[in-house]
Write an enzyme that holds these catalytic residues in place. Structure first.
Site, PDB file in Angstrom:
ATOM      1  N   LYS A   1      30.279  18.029  80.421  1.00 29.46           N
ATOM      2  CA  LYS A   1      30.610  17.040  79.387  1.00 29.46           C
ATOM      3  C   LYS A   1      29.776  15.780  79.594  1.00 29.46           C
ATOM      4  O   LYS A   1      29.164  15.248  78.671  1.00 29.46           O
ATOM      5  CB  LYS A   1      32.102  16.697  79.497  1.00 29.46           C
TER       6      LYS A   1
ATOM      7  N   LYS B   1      37.015  14.486  89.127  1.00 28.92           N
ATOM      8  CA  LYS B   1      38.348  14.393  88.501  1.00 28.92           C
ATOM      9  C   LYS B   1      39.362  14.211  89.618  1.00 28.92           C
ATOM     10  O   LYS B   1      39.094  14.561  90.769  1.00 28.92           O
ATOM     11  CB  LYS B   1      38.648  15.683  87.734  1.00 28.92           C
TER      12      LYS B   1
ATOM     13  N   ASP C   1      43.725   9.718  82.268  1.00 32.86           N
ATOM     14  CA  ASP C   1      43.854  11.062  81.673  1.00 32.86           C
ATOM     15  C   ASP C   1      45.347  11.189  81.360  1.00 32.86           C
ATOM     16  O   ASP C   1      46.026  10.156  81.227  1.00 32.86           O
ATOM     17  CB  ASP C   1      43.358  12.141  82.658  1.00 32.86           C
TER      18      ASP C   1
ATOM     19  N   SER D   1      33.630   5.097  78.520  1.00 31.10           N
ATOM     20  CA  SER D   1      33.798   4.678  79.912  1.00 31.10           C
ATOM     21  C   SER D   1      32.442   4.309  80.500  1.00 31.10           C
ATOM     22  O   SER D   1      32.315   3.318  81.224  1.00 31.10           O
ATOM     23  CB  SER D   1      34.403   5.808  80.744  1.00 31.10           C
TER      24      SER D   1
HETATM   25  P1  NDP Z   1      48.565  11.482  77.220  1.00 29.12           P
HETATM   26  O1  NDP Z   1      49.339  11.524  78.470  1.00 29.12           O
HETATM   27  O2  NDP Z   1      48.339  10.203  76.535  1.00 29.12           O
HETATM   28  O3  NDP Z   1      49.210  12.488  76.153  1.00 29.12           O
HETATM   29  C1  NDP Z   1      49.352  13.845  76.427  1.00 29.12           C
HETATM   30  C2  NDP Z   1      50.089  14.480  75.275  1.00 29.12           C
HETATM   31  O4  NDP Z   1      50.096  15.895  75.470  1.00 29.12           O
HETATM   32  C3  NDP Z   1      51.536  14.044  75.175  1.00 29.12           C
HETATM   33  O5  NDP Z   1      51.955  14.074  73.843  1.00 29.12           O
HETATM   34  C4  NDP Z   1      52.245  15.115  76.010  1.00 29.12           C
HETATM   35  O6  NDP Z   1      53.596  15.297  75.656  1.00 29.12           O
HETATM   36  C5  NDP Z   1      51.443  16.339  75.652  1.00 29.12           C
HETATM   37  N1  NDP Z   1      51.498  17.303  76.765  1.00 29.12           N
HETATM   38  C6  NDP Z   1      51.105  17.083  78.042  1.00 29.12           C
HETATM   39  N2  NDP Z   1      51.342  18.161  78.804  1.00 29.12           N
HETATM   40  C7  NDP Z   1      51.898  19.061  77.978  1.00 29.12           C
HETATM   41  C8  NDP Z   1      52.371  20.390  78.155  1.00 29.12           C
HETATM   42  N3  NDP Z   1      52.319  21.000  79.339  1.00 29.12           N
HETATM   43  N4  NDP Z   1      52.861  21.032  77.061  1.00 29.12           N
HETATM   44  C9  NDP Z   1      52.907  20.419  75.845  1.00 29.12           C
HETATM   45  N5  NDP Z   1      52.484  19.171  75.624  1.00 29.12           N
HETATM   46  C10 NDP Z   1      51.993  18.515  76.667  1.00 29.12           C
HETATM   47  O7  NDP Z   1      47.153  12.202  77.556  1.00 29.12           O
HETATM   48  P2  NDP Z   1      45.783  12.094  76.788  1.00 29.12           P
HETATM   49  O8  NDP Z   1      46.010  12.002  75.332  1.00 29.12           O
HETATM   50  O9  NDP Z   1      44.965  11.087  77.481  1.00 29.12           O
HETATM   51  O10 NDP Z   1      45.124  13.520  77.150  1.00 29.12           O
HETATM   52  C11 NDP Z   1      45.357  14.691  76.356  1.00 29.12           C
HETATM   53  C12 NDP Z   1      44.295  15.729  76.679  1.00 29.12           C
HETATM   54  O11 NDP Z   1      42.996  15.181  76.405  1.00 29.12           O
HETATM   55  C13 NDP Z   1      44.227  16.184  78.135  1.00 29.12           C
HETATM   56  O12 NDP Z   1      43.808  17.543  78.172  1.00 29.12           O
HETATM   57  C14 NDP Z   1      43.129  15.314  78.719  1.00 29.12           C
HETATM   58  O13 NDP Z   1      42.520  15.911  79.846  1.00 29.12           O
HETATM   59  C15 NDP Z   1      42.168  15.289  77.541  1.00 29.12           C
HETATM   60  N6  NDP Z   1      41.221  14.180  77.558  1.00 29.12           N
HETATM   61  C16 NDP Z   1      41.654  12.871  77.558  1.00 29.12           C
HETATM   62  C17 NDP Z   1      40.743  11.850  77.516  1.00 29.12           C
HETATM   63  C18 NDP Z   1      41.168  10.431  77.401  1.00 29.12           C
HETATM   64  O14 NDP Z   1      40.282   9.578  77.207  1.00 29.12           O
HETATM   65  N7  NDP Z   1      42.429  10.101  77.468  1.00 29.12           N
HETATM   66  C19 NDP Z   1      39.291  12.126  77.567  1.00 29.12           C
HETATM   67  C20 NDP Z   1      38.948  13.511  77.464  1.00 29.12           C
HETATM   68  C21 NDP Z   1      39.900  14.495  77.499  1.00 29.12           C
HETATM   69  P3  NDP Z   1      54.740  14.749  76.654  1.00 29.12           P
HETATM   70  O15 NDP Z   1      54.737  13.262  76.471  1.00 29.12           O
HETATM   71  O16 NDP Z   1      55.948  15.412  76.172  1.00 29.12           O
HETATM   72  O17 NDP Z   1      54.329  15.179  78.041  1.00 29.12           O
END
Ligand code: NDP
Length: 444
Positions: A114, A126, A166, A376
């Site tokens: 990436k 990570k 993350d 970032s």
């Molecule tokens: P957040 O913690 O802000 O949000 C995660 C979301 O996904 C929440 O709604 C959470 O629900 C849900 N979730 C997490 N685990 C599970 C699960 N096991 N089953 C169902 N729902 C789940 O995280 P981000 O938005 O930052 O990250 C989301 C994804 O994006 C991840 O895969 C992360 O690695 C990827 N990512 C994030 C980046 C970033 O800049 N933030 C950059 C690149 C990739 P609940 O609150 O109920 O747990």
């Protein structure tokens, strides 16, 4: 046995009990066959794949902290510094009970490619912990973050390794982590990204992954004589990535009708009101089911069924392996023609195969969610120069880079005779850059 097959087998044998890491290695190496097969002897002689699939180092440590009842709790912390071939390690920290070494390694491995696609000088890493910030008080989160950083600080630095957020690590956690780093080292440097705007953070970082996902999706659609405007979209998750993907998709005229969290999903046929989601998730740290209290015409359903809602475009933005073969079959039957990954590896291998076989459009996460790490890296640039860029400048740089990522992956796919297979395109474009740097730097 081919070099690629040998290396997939090696990764499985050498990393027992790490299925997500095996999955990520298999996915990447499988799609590199056209490149490796052309010059197998050279890659074998230099052991490029052995070196690429073995992290520079894996750091694992104890994180003791005291909860509000005065009890000592112990979690496990990780930092995987995977590859510094093209720059200092860069990648987020995840706080979630599911975190283990295999998950951190899969994420670190993906991050190498990436980061290469962004065209910026950043290597792959990570980290994280099995700590669950959900339901913890601010003081407990601070106590955990301070203890976590009390070990991590000796391994990171602005020119060594620069972690970010993350799942479970947002502005609050990055603030506590940064405060402790500063206290321990006495240094004010860009050692973490996603910082608050008053202490070195970059504008657009909060929005970056979600916005970037939409910029590249729009570019893919434009390349196929379509646009987001008027399309119906379903987004899973309701965290950072999901929220800003919804916001930008709506800006481009799409109608987003559903979002979810790990308990269930909301369906709002009139279009999700993103301000309501922000209020619930960012201010109250509540659950997505509270959406229907503010918007009674919407419907909340408990469980994992978000992909049963008909849409043109699906944007999985929650977590790994959340969109399965059954889900993609349902999506396709309901008219969905494009999937773009906001999360890391949210689509299972079987579902990805189905998508490609059925000629649906598909953007893999290492390309489509690169907006976060891109911004970032722009934050690192601003910190080094001791300046702040405007929102417009940062956003337009982000957009430019996402459009460029699309150009790279689309060109690589065409070059290798698999037009529109952006999985192969992304892996090849990134691999060539990283393996070239490894080759030039000798056996290290
Ligand atoms: P957040 O913690 O802000 O949000 C995660 C979301 O996904 C929440 O709604 C959470 O629900 C849900 N979730 C997490 N685990 C599970 C699960 N096991 N089953 C169902 N729902 C789940 O995280 P981000 O938005 O930052 O990250 C989301 C994804 O994006 C991840 O895969 C992360 O690695 C990827 N990512 C994030 C980046 C970033 O800049 N933030 C950059 C690149 C990739 P609940 O609150 O109920 O747990």
């Amino acid at each position: 046995m081919s070099y690629v097959d040998e290396m997939i087998q090696r990764a499985v044998n050498k990393n027992p009990g790490e299925p997500e890491f095996h999955q990520a290695v298999r996915e990447v190496l499988d799609s590199l066959r056209p490149v490796i097969d052309r010059d197998e002897d050279m890659y074998r002689r230099d052991a490029i794949l052995e070196r690429l699939t073995e992290p520079d180092r894996v750091i694992s440590f104890r994180v003791p902290w005291i909860n509000d009842k005065g009890h000592v709790k112990v979690n496990r912390g990780y930092r995987v510094q995977f590859s510094s071939a093209i720059g200092p390690y860069k990648g987020g920290l995840r706080f979630h009970p599911s975190v283990n070494q295999g998950i951190v390694k899969f994420l670190g491995f993906e991050q190498i490619f990436k980061n290469a696609l962004t065209g910026l000088p950043i290597g792959g890493g990570k980290g994280g912990s099995d700590f669950d910030p959900k339901g913890k008080s601010d003081r407990e989160v601070m106590a955990f973050c301070q203890s976590f950083m009390s070990e991590l600080y000796r391994h990171i630095g602005a020119n060594i390794d620069v972690p970010a957020g993350d799942i479970g690590v947002g502005g609050r956690e990055v603030g506590y982590l940064y405060g402790q780093f500063k206290r321990l080292t006495g240094r004010y440097e860009g050692v973490l990204t996603g910082k608050g705007l008053t202490f070195g953070g970059s504008l657009v970082r909060t929005e970056a992954t979600g916005y970037g996902l939409i910029y590249i999706t729009e570019e893919m659609l434009r390349d196929h004589d379509m646009t987001m405007s008027g399309k119906t979209v379903v987004v899973s998750g309701s965290g950072n990535v999901a929220t800003y993907a919804v916001e930008r998709a709506q800006h481009f005229g799409a109608k987003v009708v559903a979002m979810s969290d790990s308990n269930g999903y909301v369906y709002d046929p009139k279009g999700i009101q993103v301000d309501v989601v922000k209020e619930i998730k960012e201010k109250r740290r509540g659950r997505i089911k509270e959406y229907v209290d503010a918007v009674p015409t919407a419907k909340y359903t408990e469980g994992k069924g978000v992909w049963s809602i008909p849409c043109d475009i699906a944007l999985p933005c929650a977590t790994q392996n959340e969109l399965t073969l059954d889900d993609i079959r349902t999506l396709k039957d309901n008219g969905c023609f494009a999937v773009a990954e906001g999360a890391n590896m949210p689509v299972t291998q079987e579902a990805t195969d189905f998508i490609l076989e059925n000629k649906m459009l598909f953007l893999p996460g290492k390309a489509s969610n690169a907006g976060g790490v891109t911004t970032s890296a722009l934050e690192m640039t601003q910190n080094s120069e001791r300046v702040y860029w405007s929102f417009e400048k940062t956003d337009s740089r982000l957009k430019e880079i996402m459009v460029n990522i699309y150009a790279q992956i689309s060109t690589a796919a065409k070059e290798y005779g698999v037009e529109d297979n952006f999985v192969i395109g992304a892996n090849i474009a990134a691999f060539k850059k990283v393996s070239d740097a490894m080759h030039s730097q000798g056996v290290v």
